[in-house]
Design a protein around this motif. Structure first.
Motif, PDB file in Angstrom:
ATOM      1  N   GLY A  26       0.814  -1.141   0.034  1.00 61.09           N
ATOM      2  CA  GLY A  26       0.006   0.050   0.013  1.00 61.09           C
ATOM      3  C   GLY A  26       0.973   1.197  -0.038  1.00 61.09           C
ATOM      4  N   ASN A  27       0.298   2.231   0.444  1.00 57.64           N
ATOM      5  CA  ASN A  27       1.183   3.473   0.538  1.00 57.64           C
ATOM      6  C   ASN A  27       2.479   3.408   1.216  1.00 57.64           C
ATOM      7  OD1 ASN A  27       1.777   6.153   1.226  1.00 57.64           O
ATOM      8  ND2 ASN A  27      -0.160   6.732   1.865  1.00 57.64           N
ATOM      9  N   ALA A  28       2.529   2.737   2.434  1.00 61.07           N
ATOM     10  CA  ALA A  28       3.846   2.743   3.301  1.00 61.07           C
ATOM     11  C   ALA A  28       4.838   1.702   2.468  1.00 61.07           C
ATOM     12  CB  ALA A  28       3.452   2.169   4.590  1.00 61.07           C
ATOM     13  N   GLU A  49       2.109  -8.936  -1.209  1.00 64.96           N
ATOM     14  CA  GLU A  49       1.129  -7.989  -1.160  1.00 64.96           C
ATOM     15  C   GLU A  49      -0.051  -8.674  -2.330  1.00 64.96           C
ATOM     16  OE1 GLU A  49      -0.388  -4.626  -0.599  1.00 64.96           O
ATOM     17  OE2 GLU A  49      -2.168  -6.029  -1.712  1.00 64.96           O
ATOM     18  N   GLN A  57      -6.543   6.278  -1.296  1.00 62.19           N
ATOM     19  CA  GLN A  57      -7.903   6.393  -0.538  1.00 62.19           C
ATOM     20  C   GLN A  57      -8.357   7.838  -0.070  1.00 62.19           C
ATOM     21  OE1 GLN A  57      -7.225   3.308   3.020  1.00 62.19           O
ATOM     22  NE2 GLN A  57      -5.826   2.635   1.533  1.00 62.19           N
ATOM     23  N   VAL A  92       0.339 -12.532   3.867  1.00 66.60           N
ATOM     24  CA  VAL A  92       1.152 -13.045   5.250  1.00 66.60           C
ATOM     25  C   VAL A  92       0.206 -13.735   6.007  1.00 66.60           C
ATOM     26  CG1 VAL A  92       2.589 -12.583   7.138  1.00 66.60           C
ATOM     27  CG2 VAL A  92       3.114 -11.481   5.091  1.00 66.60           C
ATOM     28  N   PRO A 119       0.943  -3.615   6.562  1.00 70.79           N
ATOM     29  CA  PRO A 119      -0.209  -4.305   5.969  1.00 70.79           C
ATOM     30  C   PRO A 119      -1.265  -3.361   6.167  1.00 70.79           C
ATOM     31  CG  PRO A 119       0.207  -5.279   8.085  1.00 70.79           C
ATOM     32  CD  PRO A 119       1.302  -4.346   7.699  1.00 70.79           C
ATOM     33  N   CYS A 175      -7.305   8.054   9.152  1.00 74.22           N
ATOM     34  CA  CYS A 175      -7.888   9.354   8.525  1.00 74.22           C
ATOM     35  C   CYS A 175      -8.938   9.766   9.619  1.00 74.22           C
ATOM     36  CB  CYS A 175      -8.325   9.650   7.353  1.00 74.22           C
ATOM     37  SG  CYS A 175      -8.321  11.285   7.026  1.00 74.22           S
ATOM     38  N   LYS A 181     -15.691  14.706   7.815  1.00 75.39           N
ATOM     39  CA  LYS A 181     -15.634  15.395   6.325  1.00 75.39           C
ATOM     40  C   LYS A 181     -16.925  15.133   5.558  1.00 75.39           C
ATOM     41  CE  LYS A 181     -10.533  14.745   6.182  1.00 75.39           C
ATOM     42  NZ  LYS A 181      -9.759  14.155   5.194  1.00 75.39           N
ATOM     43  N   PHE A 276      -3.315 -11.231  11.674  1.00 73.64           N
ATOM     44  CA  PHE A 276      -2.054 -12.015  11.690  1.00 73.64           C
ATOM     45  C   PHE A 276      -0.870 -11.313  12.355  1.00 73.64           C
ATOM     46  CE2 PHE A 276      -0.645  -9.241   8.138  1.00 73.64           C
ATOM     47  CZ  PHE A 276       0.675  -9.219   8.373  1.00 73.64           C
ATOM     48  N   ASP A 309      -0.374   2.654   8.817  1.00 71.02           N
ATOM     49  CA  ASP A 309      -1.678   2.171   9.856  1.00 71.02           C
ATOM     50  C   ASP A 309      -1.514   1.140  10.815  1.00 71.02           C
ATOM     51  OD1 ASP A 309      -2.531   4.123   8.423  1.00 71.02           O
ATOM     52  OD2 ASP A 309      -3.889   3.262   7.092  1.00 71.02           O
ATOM     53  N   THR A 318      -2.395   8.576   9.000  1.00 71.15           N
ATOM     54  CA  THR A 318      -2.623   8.960   7.710  1.00 71.15           C
ATOM     55  C   THR A 318      -1.472   8.651   6.646  1.00 71.15           C
ATOM     56  OG1 THR A 318      -1.439  10.998   8.226  1.00 71.15           O
ATOM     57  CG2 THR A 318      -4.151  10.864   8.671  1.00 71.15           C
ATOM     58  N   GLY A 319      -1.790   8.773   5.211  1.00 70.36           N
ATOM     59  CA  GLY A 319      -0.737   8.899   4.232  1.00 70.36           C
ATOM     60  C   GLY A 319       0.205   9.789   4.611  1.00 70.36           C
ATOM     61  N   ALA A 320      -0.068  11.052   4.912  1.00 74.44           N
ATOM     62  CA  ALA A 320       0.645  12.163   5.415  1.00 74.44           C
ATOM     63  C   ALA A 320       1.896  11.676   6.349  1.00 74.44           C
ATOM     64  CB  ALA A 320      -0.179  13.231   5.709  1.00 74.44           C
ATOM     65  N   LYS A 391      -5.690  19.597  -1.838  1.00 71.53           N
ATOM     66  CA  LYS A 391      -6.034  18.183  -1.521  1.00 71.53           C
ATOM     67  C   LYS A 391      -6.877  17.516  -2.755  1.00 71.53           C
ATOM     68  CE  LYS A 391      -9.037  15.109   0.642  1.00 71.53           C
ATOM     69  NZ  LYS A 391      -8.542  13.867   1.050  1.00 71.53           N
TER      70      LYS A 391
HETATM   71  P1  FAD Z   1      -2.604   0.994   3.107  1.00 72.00           P
HETATM   72  O1  FAD Z   1      -2.200   1.888   2.074  1.00 72.00           O
HETATM   73  O2  FAD Z   1      -4.017   0.786   3.454  1.00 72.00           O
HETATM   74  O3  FAD Z   1      -1.875  -0.462   2.402  1.00 72.00           O
HETATM   75  C1  FAD Z   1      -1.915  -1.793   2.945  1.00 72.00           C
HETATM   76  C2  FAD Z   1      -1.689  -2.889   2.082  1.00 72.00           C
HETATM   77  O4  FAD Z   1      -1.474  -3.987   2.794  1.00 72.00           O
HETATM   78  C3  FAD Z   1      -2.845  -2.784   1.114  1.00 72.00           C
HETATM   79  O5  FAD Z   1      -2.444  -3.012  -0.122  1.00 72.00           O
HETATM   80  C4  FAD Z   1      -3.173  -4.423   1.467  1.00 72.00           C
HETATM   81  O6  FAD Z   1      -3.698  -5.105   0.430  1.00 72.00           O
HETATM   82  C5  FAD Z   1      -1.959  -4.944   2.109  1.00 72.00           C
HETATM   83  N1  FAD Z   1      -2.234  -5.953   3.172  1.00 72.00           N
HETATM   84  C6  FAD Z   1      -3.384  -6.344   3.815  1.00 72.00           C
HETATM   85  N2  FAD Z   1      -3.014  -7.373   4.561  1.00 72.00           N
HETATM   86  C7  FAD Z   1      -1.903  -8.086   4.181  1.00 72.00           C
HETATM   87  C8  FAD Z   1      -1.528  -9.204   4.255  1.00 72.00           C
HETATM   88  N3  FAD Z   1      -1.875 -10.117   5.336  1.00 72.00           N
HETATM   89  N4  FAD Z   1      -0.304  -9.859   3.852  1.00 72.00           N
HETATM   90  C9  FAD Z   1       0.315  -8.669   2.761  1.00 72.00           C
HETATM   91  N5  FAD Z   1      -0.289  -7.665   2.829  1.00 72.00           N
HETATM   92  C10 FAD Z   1      -1.487  -7.239   3.342  1.00 72.00           C
HETATM   93  N6  FAD Z   1      -4.632   9.775   4.460  1.00 72.00           N
HETATM   94  C11 FAD Z   1      -4.364  11.135   4.484  1.00 72.00           C
HETATM   95  O7  FAD Z   1      -2.906  11.571   4.736  1.00 72.00           O
HETATM   96  N7  FAD Z   1      -5.044  12.298   4.198  1.00 72.00           N
HETATM   97  C12 FAD Z   1      -6.296  12.276   4.097  1.00 72.00           C
HETATM   98  O8  FAD Z   1      -7.030  13.053   3.606  1.00 72.00           O
HETATM   99  C13 FAD Z   1      -6.943  10.931   4.106  1.00 72.00           C
HETATM  100  N8  FAD Z   1      -8.287  10.459   3.934  1.00 72.00           N
HETATM  101  C14 FAD Z   1      -8.785   9.276   3.986  1.00 72.00           C
HETATM  102  C15 FAD Z   1      -9.906   8.755   3.838  1.00 72.00           C
HETATM  103  C16 FAD Z   1     -10.544   7.692   3.712  1.00 72.00           C
HETATM  104  C17 FAD Z   1     -12.014   7.594   3.483  1.00 72.00           C
HETATM  105  C18 FAD Z   1      -9.533   6.675   4.128  1.00 72.00           C
HETATM  106  C19 FAD Z   1     -10.097   5.265   4.061  1.00 72.00           C
HETATM  107  C20 FAD Z   1      -8.204   6.918   4.034  1.00 72.00           C
HETATM  108  C21 FAD Z   1      -7.864   8.226   4.268  1.00 72.00           C
HETATM  109  N9  FAD Z   1      -6.381   8.284   4.626  1.00 72.00           N
HETATM  110  C22 FAD Z   1      -6.035   9.706   4.236  1.00 72.00           C
HETATM  111  C23 FAD Z   1      -5.609   7.345   5.163  1.00 72.00           C
HETATM  112  C24 FAD Z   1      -4.542   6.768   4.207  1.00 72.00           C
HETATM  113  O9  FAD Z   1      -5.237   6.059   3.129  1.00 72.00           O
HETATM  114  C25 FAD Z   1      -3.889   5.712   5.003  1.00 72.00           C
HETATM  115  O10 FAD Z   1      -3.489   6.094   6.192  1.00 72.00           O
HETATM  116  C26 FAD Z   1      -2.484   5.127   4.160  1.00 72.00           C
HETATM  117  O11 FAD Z   1      -3.185   4.336   3.176  1.00 72.00           O
HETATM  118  C27 FAD Z   1      -1.942   4.197   5.139  1.00 72.00           C
HETATM  119  O12 FAD Z   1      -0.836   3.321   4.389  1.00 72.00           O
HETATM  120  P2  FAD Z   1      -0.438   1.799   4.644  1.00 72.00           P
HETATM  121  O13 FAD Z   1       0.403   1.370   3.865  1.00 72.00           O
HETATM  122  O14 FAD Z   1      -0.489   1.714   6.145  1.00 72.00           O
HETATM  123  O15 FAD Z   1      -1.666   1.053   4.475  1.00 72.00           O
END
Ligand code: FAD
Length: 408
Positions: A26-28, A49, A57, A92, A119, A175, A181, A276, A309, A318-320, A391
């Motif tokens: 994902g993002n991270a 993934e 998102q 995983v 994840p 978020c 919002k 997990f 997350d 957040t993604g930020a 935004k």
């Molecule tokens: P994610 O981007 O969710 O990625 C997680 C990844 O892990 C996914 O690809 C998933 O398929 C994978 N995964 C899951 N389980 C497993 C597993 N068992 N094994 C391997 N892979 C796995 N952030 C902002 O900064 N500004 C905003 O305005 C904002 N608004 C938002 C509005 C909404 C409605 C939502 C839902 C989110 C918003 N966010 C915002 C939050 C932002 O999208 C997340 O904080 C960000 O995507 C976190 O990144 P991440 O990589 O931790 O998780």
């Protein structure tokens, strides 16, 4: 997890080995993989993934508000996988950090030198009675999943009278501003449609206040007063009764049951660390990947790092925040691998573009303990059109073309 419940790892299972394994694309995960690849071309990196698709998102708020089609928020995962990184297209199922290994859902054992655990967060739809069955139908919607995000705009458009309810659960969420919002956008949409005097907009939150940082809470409380939104704090959604179109809340202080009829309801589901993680050895008491809040290194397994997350970082999810965490994690992981000290430090930075209506955003930026960390030389607690443009148009481009490529 009891030993008897663990996936069985037999000798016949395929085993692969990589120097670094990134869990979650994902993002991270993608941001870290791209940065690691740029920093060390010779590093053997694998990314685990399961999904073919990658979602931006943060734009789902504006999809729910009818500004964008949901299709603009999705791209092929393969397009963003950094060259030279091996994609293990699987999920995983179990972490075995004592053996420097993990096991996937399909039974592959992956051994690693270093693991980056990213994840994301798990959406626990099943924790609200009736929600799984009701979501996406008859006025019940959510911006929290690609599958349902378009039903938000459909049900806002169709709502001409009665209660329009927007919920915020009693768990950490990604978020923290997103549940409110969409209530502000809906209020604007009802006014534009000329039905606001017949629609009662209710924001029902399990929280005790509108926002954790007082500077931004002050403006948000003024926005709520201006819009005439009916705010009910300490209200935790426990059940949806789709046949009666009723939402059932528990008042968290009094224990009282509150039943509200709805014409439409936007639900932010309860959320938690992926199973997990929470059932495995990497978890802290609350289930998140237990890392140092500045170095992002695991507190018990030094060759494991985490961000985003799923991590225990006490910041806004957040993604930020990920944007500031990724370079710190990469610098510290490489320093540790080289036998050096971990000198990069994450300060808890997170940002939340609080959409308060069409063309209006408060850009909240803050670090650990609510310390204000604003970017622009003006008062960011004021609603601004310029921040809405940032935004809606600038940040998505920076995400796809900068952040995911390890450039910012
Ligand atoms: P994610 O981007 O969710 O990625 C997680 C990844 O892990 C996914 O690809 C998933 O398929 C994978 N995964 C899951 N389980 C497993 C597993 N068992 N094994 C391997 N892979 C796995 N952030 C902002 O900064 N500004 C905003 O305005 C904002 N608004 C938002 C509005 C909404 C409605 C939502 C839902 C989110 C918003 N966010 C915002 C939050 C932002 O999208 C997340 O904080 C960000 O995507 C976190 O990144 P991440 O990589 O931790 O998780």
């Amino acid at each position: 997890m009891a030993a008897s419940e663990r996936p069985i790892v037999s000798r016949t299972q395929p085993t692969v080995r990589h120097q670094v394994v990134v869990i979650g694309g994902g993002n991270a995960g993608l941001s870290v993989a791209a940065r690691l690849r740029k920093a060390r071309k010779d590093l053997d990196i694998a990314l685990v993934e399961p999904s073919d698709r990658h979602y931006y998102q943060p734009l789902w708020t504006l999809v729910g508000g009818g500004v964008f089609k949901k299709e603009v928020t999705v791209q092929d995962e393969a397009k963003y996988l950094p060259g030279g990184v091996t994609w293990i297209k699987d999920a995983v199922a179990e972490m075995c950090p004592d053996d420097n290994a993990l096991v996937t859902a399909r039974g592959t054992r992956v051994e690693y030198g270093f693991a980056v655990v990213a994840p994301g967060i798990q959406l626990d739809w099943g924790k609200v009675k009736g929600l799984k069955e009701a979501i996406g139908r008859d006025g019940v919607c959510s911006n929290y999943a690609y599958e349902y995000v378009d039903t938000t705009w459909r049900f806002i458009s169709e709502c001409k009278s009665g209660n329009a309810i927007f919920t915020h659960p009693n768990t950490p969420i990604k978020c923290g501003g997103a549940p409110q919002k969409i209530a502000y956008l809906a209020d604007d949409a009802f006014r534009r449609a000329g039905v606001r005097d017949r629609v009662n907009v209710i924001f029902a939150s399990a929280g005790a206040g509108i926002f954790s940082v007082p500077k931004y809470a002050k403006t948000l409380n003024a926005v709520i007063a201006r819009k005439g939104i009916d705010v009910r704090f300490r209200h935790d959604l426990t059940e949806i009764r789709p046949d009666a179109k009723e939402a059932v809340f528990t008042h968290l202080d009094t224990g009282e049951t509150v039943v509200l009829p709805y014409s439409m309801i936007h639900v932010t589901p309860p959320q938690s660390a992926p199973d997990f993680v929470k059932n495995g050895p990497l978890a802290d008491a609350a289930g998140w990947v237990d890392v140092d809040k500045h170095t992002l290194q695991h507190v018990r397994y030094p060759n494991v790092f985490s961000l985003g997350d799923a991590s225990s970082l006490p910041c806004s999810k957040t993604g930020a925040a990920v944007r500031k965490q990724a370079p710190v994690l990469v610098e510290n992981l490489l320093a540790f691998r080289d036998g050096g000290a971990l000198t990069a430090s994450y300060d808890g930075y997170a940002s939340c573009p609080l959409v308060t209506g069409y063309g209006k955003v408060i850009l909240a930026e803050f670090g650990y303990d609510g310390v204000i960390m604003e970017t622009f030389p003006f008062d960011q607690a004021r609603e601004r059109y310029s921040m809405y443009v940032l935004k809606a148009h600038a940040l998505p481009n920076l995400y796809w073309h900068g952040m995911l490529q390890g450039r910012m």
